[in-house]
Design an enzyme around this catalytic site. Structure first.
Site, mmCIF file in Angstrom:
data_model
loop_
_atom_site.group_PDB
_atom_site.id
_atom_site.type_symbol
_atom_site.label_atom_id
_atom_site.label_comp_id
_atom_site.label_asym_id
_atom_site.label_seq_id
_atom_site.Cartn_x
_atom_site.Cartn_y
_atom_site.Cartn_z
ATOM 1 N N SER A 86 8.184 -0.899 2.046
ATOM 2 C CA SER A 86 8.129 -2.085 1.190
ATOM 3 C C SER A 86 8.350 -1.660 -0.254
ATOM 4 O O SER A 86 8.046 -0.511 -0.629
ATOM 5 C CB SER A 86 6.763 -2.772 1.310
ATOM 6 O OG SER A 86 6.596 -3.786 0.332
ATOM 7 N N TYR A 119 -2.041 -3.378 2.206
ATOM 8 C CA TYR A 119 -0.638 -3.375 2.609
ATOM 9 C C TYR A 119 0.156 -2.356 1.804
ATOM 10 O O TYR A 119 0.938 -1.568 2.356
ATOM 11 C CB TYR A 119 -0.066 -4.777 2.424
ATOM 12 C CG TYR A 119 1.383 -4.939 2.813
ATOM 13 C CD1 TYR A 119 1.756 -5.068 4.145
ATOM 14 C CD2 TYR A 119 2.382 -4.979 1.840
ATOM 15 C CE1 TYR A 119 3.085 -5.232 4.500
ATOM 16 C CE2 TYR A 119 3.711 -5.143 2.184
ATOM 17 C CZ TYR A 119 4.056 -5.279 3.512
ATOM 18 O OH TYR A 119 5.380 -5.435 3.865
#
Length: 249
Positions: free
Chosen positions: A140, A153
Site C-alpha cells: 500500500s 493496516y
C-alpha cells in the site's frame, strides 16, 4: 499472437472483487490458467467468467491449511505454479491507535502480513519444482508514508514491503522474483465500490492524490501483470507505488 502469460499458472488471492478480480481476468486474457482464491464466496463468479482455464478456491489467507490447499489446487488442477499474486487484504476499523481493540489489530496483521508470509511459504516450493516463478504482494502507499487512523493496516503493509525485499534476496539466484505493488486510493471494496467492478467511482468524493482521481483496479492489475510476466525478468525486491503520485508529494 501469444499472450504475456501463455503456459503459466497463476494464483490470485482476493480474486472475488477489486484489484484481485481485475487481475484474475487480466491474467487469463494473457493466457494464464488462474486459481481464483477468496474468502467472500465471489471467487466462483470470477472463475466462471474466465471459463475452463480457471478454478475457484475458498481461502482464508491467514489459515495455513487453507493456503496450502490453495497451492495444492493449482498444482493438482494445472500441473504447476508460476505466479502468485498475494492480494487479499482488509483495512480494519478506522481511528486513533489507542481506540483500536487488540482483536482487530491481530486480524489486520494476520490477513495482510501473515497472509503474505503463508502465501510465499507454500508457493515457493511449488515454484521451485516448476523451475521458478514470480510473486507479487499487494502492499500500500500507506506502507511508504503515514496515513492517519489506519496504524495497524499501515504497519502490516510496511511489513509486507520488508518481507518482499528480504524474500527476494533469499531466492534471487533460484529463479523466483518477489516484488510488491503499493496502491494509492483505488476504487475497490475498501473504498465502497461494489464487487462487480463495473460501477464508476464518485466524482464528488475525490481522494487527495496529485492526479485528482481514484485509481482503477485495472490499472493496478496492469502493474501486477507486468511483474508476473517475463517482461520484468530483471526486477526483484521492489515496492512500486501505483498511486497517482501520492507518495511523490
Amino acid at each position: 499472437m501469444t499472450g504475456r502469460l501463455d503456459q503459466k499458472v497463476a494464483i490470485v488471492t482476493g480474486a472475488g472483487s477489486g484489484i484481485g478480480r481485475a487481475s484474475a481476468l487480466g491474467f487469463a486474457r494473457e493466457g494464464a490458467c488462474v486459481v481464483c482464491a477468496d474468502i467472500s464466496g465471489q471467487e466462483k463468479a470470477t472463475a466462471d467468467e474466465i471459463g475452463e482455464n480457471a478454478v475457484a478456491v475458498h481461502v482464508d489467507v491467514a489459515r495455513s491449511s487453507d493456503v496450502q490447499g490453495m497451492v495444492d489446487a493449482a498444482v493438482d488442477t494445472f500441473g504447476r505454479l508460476d505466479v502468485l499474486f498475494s492480494n487479499a487484504g482488509l483495512s480494519g476499523p478506522r481511528g486513533p491507535l489507542a481506540e483500536l481493540d487488540e482483536e482487530s489489530f491481530d486480524t489486520v496483521i494476520a490477513v495482510n502480513l501473515k497472509g503474505a508470509y503463508l502465501g510465499m511459504k507454500y508457493a515457493i516450493p511449488a515454484m521451485l519444482d516448476s523451475g521458478g516463478g514470480s510473486i507479487i504482494n499487494t502492499a500500500s502507499a500507506s506502507a511508504l508514508v503515514g496515513w492517519k487512523d489506519i496504524a495497524a493496516y499501515s504497519a502490516a503493509k510496511g511489513g509486507v514491503v520488508q518481507l518482499t525485499k528480504s524474500v527476494a534476496l533469499d531466492y534471487a539466484t533460484r529463479g523466483i522474483r518477489v516484488n510488491a505493488i503499493c496502491p494509492g486510493m483505488t476504487w475497490t471494496g475498501l473504498a465502497g465500490a461494489p464487487a462487480d467492478g463495473r460501477t464508476a467511482p464518485p466524482t464528488d468524493r475525490v481522494p487527495p492524490q496529485p492526479m485528482k482521481r481514484w485509481g482503477d483496479p485495472r490499472e493496478l492489475a496492469a502493474a501486477a501483470l507486468f511483474l508476473a510476466s517475463d517482461e520484468s525478468s530483471f526486477i526483484t525486491g521492489t515496492a512500486i507505488p501505483v498511486d497517482g503520485g501520492y507518495v511523490a508529494r
